[in-house]
Design an enzyme around this catalytic site. Structure first.
Site, PDB file in Angstrom:
ATOM      1  N   HIS A  45       0.847  -1.186   0.000  1.00  0.00           N
ATOM      2  CA  HIS A  45       0.000   0.000   0.000  1.00  0.00           C
ATOM      3  C   HIS A  45       0.892   1.250   0.000  1.00  0.00           C
ATOM      4  O   HIS A  45       2.104   1.172   0.187  1.00  0.00           O
ATOM      5  CB  HIS A  45      -0.930  -0.013   1.218  1.00  0.00           C
ATOM      6  CG  HIS A  45      -1.998  -1.052   1.124  1.00  0.00           C
ATOM      7  ND1 HIS A  45      -3.011  -1.150   2.033  1.00  0.00           N
ATOM      8  CD2 HIS A  45      -2.218  -2.036   0.205  1.00  0.00           C
ATOM      9  CE1 HIS A  45      -3.816  -2.161   1.699  1.00  0.00           C
ATOM     10  NE2 HIS A  45      -3.352  -2.707   0.590  1.00  0.00           N
ATOM     11  N   GLU A  47       1.238   3.796   2.054  1.00  0.00           N
ATOM     12  CA  GLU A  47       1.933   4.187   3.266  1.00  0.00           C
ATOM     13  C   GLU A  47       3.259   3.434   3.395  1.00  0.00           C
ATOM     14  O   GLU A  47       4.292   4.010   3.756  1.00  0.00           O
ATOM     15  CB  GLU A  47       1.060   3.909   4.509  1.00  0.00           C
ATOM     16  CG  GLU A  47      -0.227   4.726   4.572  1.00  0.00           C
ATOM     17  CD  GLU A  47      -1.413   4.048   3.890  1.00  0.00           C
ATOM     18  OE1 GLU A  47      -1.191   3.292   2.911  1.00  0.00           O
ATOM     19  OE2 GLU A  47      -2.553   4.270   4.327  1.00  0.00           O
ATOM     20  N   TRP A 165     -13.534  12.197 -37.953  1.00  0.00           N
ATOM     21  CA  TRP A 165     -13.524  12.273 -36.513  1.00  0.00           C
ATOM     22  C   TRP A 165     -14.546  13.325 -36.128  1.00  0.00           C
ATOM     23  O   TRP A 165     -14.413  14.455 -36.573  1.00  0.00           O
ATOM     24  CB  TRP A 165     -12.148  12.716 -35.978  1.00  0.00           C
ATOM     25  CG  TRP A 165     -11.038  11.839 -36.449  1.00  0.00           C
ATOM     26  CD1 TRP A 165     -10.127  12.108 -37.420  1.00  0.00           C
ATOM     27  CD2 TRP A 165     -10.701  10.536 -35.937  1.00  0.00           C
ATOM     28  NE1 TRP A 165      -9.235  11.075 -37.549  1.00  0.00           N
ATOM     29  CE2 TRP A 165      -9.567  10.094 -36.655  1.00  0.00           C
ATOM     30  CE3 TRP A 165     -11.246   9.723 -34.951  1.00  0.00           C
ATOM     31  CZ2 TRP A 165      -8.966   8.854 -36.414  1.00  0.00           C
ATOM     32  CZ3 TRP A 165     -10.634   8.511 -34.725  1.00  0.00           C
ATOM     33  CH2 TRP A 165      -9.510   8.076 -35.447  1.00  0.00           C
ATOM     34  N   ASP A 195     -18.463  -0.701 -36.001  1.00  0.00           N
ATOM     35  CA  ASP A 195     -17.216   0.071 -36.115  1.00  0.00           C
ATOM     36  C   ASP A 195     -15.958  -0.793 -36.082  1.00  0.00           C
ATOM     37  O   ASP A 195     -14.876  -0.295 -36.357  1.00  0.00           O
ATOM     38  CB  ASP A 195     -17.098   1.075 -34.963  1.00  0.00           C
ATOM     39  CG  ASP A 195     -18.264   2.050 -34.933  1.00  0.00           C
ATOM     40  OD1 ASP A 195     -18.980   2.125 -35.948  1.00  0.00           O
ATOM     41  OD2 ASP A 195     -18.450   2.724 -33.903  1.00  0.00           O
ATOM     42  N   GLU A 266     -18.818   3.129 -23.439  1.00  0.00           N
ATOM     43  CA  GLU A 266     -18.575   3.875 -24.679  1.00  0.00           C
ATOM     44  C   GLU A 266     -19.642   3.641 -25.736  1.00  0.00           C
ATOM     45  O   GLU A 266     -19.424   3.904 -26.903  1.00  0.00           O
ATOM     46  CB  GLU A 266     -17.180   3.531 -25.231  1.00  0.00           C
ATOM     47  CG  GLU A 266     -16.059   3.971 -24.325  1.00  0.00           C
ATOM     48  CD  GLU A 266     -14.903   4.605 -25.105  1.00  0.00           C
ATOM     49  OE1 GLU A 266     -15.096   5.039 -26.240  1.00  0.00           O
ATOM     50  OE2 GLU A 266     -13.795   4.650 -24.532  1.00  0.00           O
ATOM     51  N   THR A 270     -28.149   2.201 -27.707  1.00  0.00           N
ATOM     52  CA  THR A 270     -29.086   1.285 -27.054  1.00  0.00           C
ATOM     53  C   THR A 270     -28.584   0.898 -25.672  1.00  0.00           C
ATOM     54  O   THR A 270     -29.315   0.944 -24.681  1.00  0.00           O
ATOM     55  CB  THR A 270     -29.280   0.011 -27.918  1.00  0.00           C
ATOM     56  OG1 THR A 270     -29.551   0.415 -29.254  1.00  0.00           O
ATOM     57  CG2 THR A 270     -30.421  -0.832 -27.388  1.00  0.00           C
TER      58      THR A 270
END
Lengths: 335, 335
Positions: A45, A47, A165, A195, A266, A270
């Site tokens: 971790h 710390e 784009w 795509d 993304e 639908t």
């Protein structure tokens, strides 16, 4: 604390299901002598990393950490024990740990005679690097950011389906940076079919950039049908998970079980509609390009709203320019 | 100049086809002694109003004016003559007059021994109170602002057609303020049939507010069919013009002939699409509410674009919050 937040931010996307924590050690005179951040699961971790960095200079000093140090023994020993053993006299943390198993760090430290302060830059940490993990810790569900790029009139593609784009190079670079720091990217099977998206973090010009992209998020395709052989999402650039359901709660449960904390949704329309309808979108990130099409598909499909009073209400959290585009970040308005 | 700009701004919508100009007179010591703005057509220009306000204190002083003083004799005598007669020693103007008939003010003043400076805060004036008039003077066509209110996902109404209120009280108040300062509001006949819009400037709660709304723009309905008897747009709250064409160039020619300089296009989608396609939208003003619908009509109908590379390109000019909504102002990107 700003250095600790930066350390925390730098490891986003590499620590799940653990939180991306940052920690700075100051010596007794207040000089920064150690810096650390959470290592990948099973590793140390923040710390402990910072204490190792500081060495004996930590004695009598202060630990500044973005999250309350843990008091439980998981895959690693409790951080409170390491802080006490190193002779730290004071701990300042931003956000309390909402996880009942890990909480109690403050009490353990106080009982050991360590001065504890909390709340410093808490908002910045809660809305920043620890946002997704705090959501996950509090709700048991991954945090979902729905990201889309649209024209000013709300279209995500032209009438013929072309969309390269819609958003600017600056926006695309920002999205790829976002993908690098996320645990999983979720897209519908329809988007993959339409795509042939690779769903990888790339450089802005669309090419893979091996030098700067050192990790890839889990790719998740949602939908009941098969994926076509040779689909780019099935290449070996990253791991891909195909979930044969379109039910948001099932998708999130499956991802939560795998330790996925931070999800980027993304599309397509639908799937986004289903997530919005299920109340499963925790942030909307819209890249709005200053262009007009007047035709073509829109970003969001049916989300169970038939009349204006039923609209899903959000609150704008931030608006920034991203090159020529407007980036709007919004979160659910629970009021 | 800021005081002159404020004076100019205050008379927007009352001066067409003349420009809304503001003028400040400073005495020889630089104290403001006069303020004036263009009166309605046939009335005095800003310089004359300011000179009258200043009286004999103008002698030896400076006139600060948003537009180059006119040198021609129209319905009123030239302002250059009034400035010279009042003994003004210096004239500072922001923007040169693009109108060949009125231009030459600088030369006349210089020839009379008056010091002339120009360009002070020119951008602020060009993009502010004189924007529409400068466009009109340069192109011979009224300036068109297409305004719409939509959700974050681009919808202007829910699936059942309800749209009250998509945008916030703050946004509606701002739109009514805009309507008060415009020459004409243009809407399609379809919008009138669907919404029975009154197309008047009102207070934000939708009621007419007789005390604060002291003028109304010309209401223009575009479309070949008749308007229903009893339509609110036919009431006597303001003048209404019904143009039996949907061709933007014909609409703008008819309005230009009537001395309309500043037009607010308020929809619907079909008419807005025709204007965008014709290159007749000089500014887009989008009020984006942070809500999601996932269904319902969108703001812009067909505008002649079939593929992404044909998108109508704009440039974001400003983004501001308007209550909870995001207001995006964009102008055509001619590059």
């Amino acid at each position: 604390m700003r250095a600790a937040i930066a350390g925390s931010d730098a490891v986003r996307g590499t620590t799940s299901p653990n939180p991306p924590v940052g920690c700075v050690i100051l010596d007794a005179e207040g000089n920064q002598v150690g810096l650390g951040a959470t290592q990948p699961p099973g590793g140390s971790h923040a710390e402990v990393m910072a204490l190792v960095d500081a060495g004996t200079k930590a004695r009598g000093g202060t630990a500044v950490v973005t999250l309350e140090p843990c008091a439980h023994h998981g895959r690693t020993p409790p951080c409170t024990r390491a802080l006490i053993a190193a002779g730290v006299k004071k701990v300042v943390f931003a956000v309390a740990d909402p996880n009942p198993a890990a909480a109690g760090g403050r009490t353990v430290l106080t009982d050991a005679g360590v001065t504890v302060e909390s709340g410093l830059l808490a908002d910045e940490v809660e809305l920043g690097p620890l946002r997704a993990w705090l959501h996950y810790a509090r709700t048991g569900r991954p945090h979902v950011t729905w990201k889309y790029a649209a024209t000013l009139d709300g279209r995500v593609a032209a009438a013929d389906g072309t969309s390269r784009w819609i958003s600017s190079e600056e926006s695309r670079a920002q999205v790829h940076d976002l993908r690098r720091r996320i645990d999983a990217i979720v897209a519908g099977r329809g988007t993959i079919l339409a795509d042939d998206s690779a769903l990888t973090a790339r450089s802005a010009d669309g090419t893979a950039d091996g030098t700067s992209v050192d990790r890839q998020p889990l790719r998740v395709v949602v939908g009941t049908g098969d994926l076509p052989e040779g689909a780019r999402v099935l290449d070996d650039a990253a791991e891909t998970l195909h979930l044969r359901t379109r039910e948001p709660s099932e998708v999130l449960a499956a991802l939560g079980e795998r330790g996925v904390v931070d999800v980027l949704l993304e599309g397509g329309p639908t799937l986004a509609g289903a997530f919005v309808q299920a109340g499963a979108v925790d942030r909307v990130l819209a890249y709005v390009a200053p262009t007009l099409l007047g035709d073509g598909p829109v970003a969001l499909g049916a989300s169970g709203v038939s009349t204006i009073t039923g609209a899903h209400r959000f609150r704008v959290e931030g608006v920034t320019m991203c090159g020529p585009d407007v980036r709007i970040s919004a979160v659910p308005d629970r009021n």
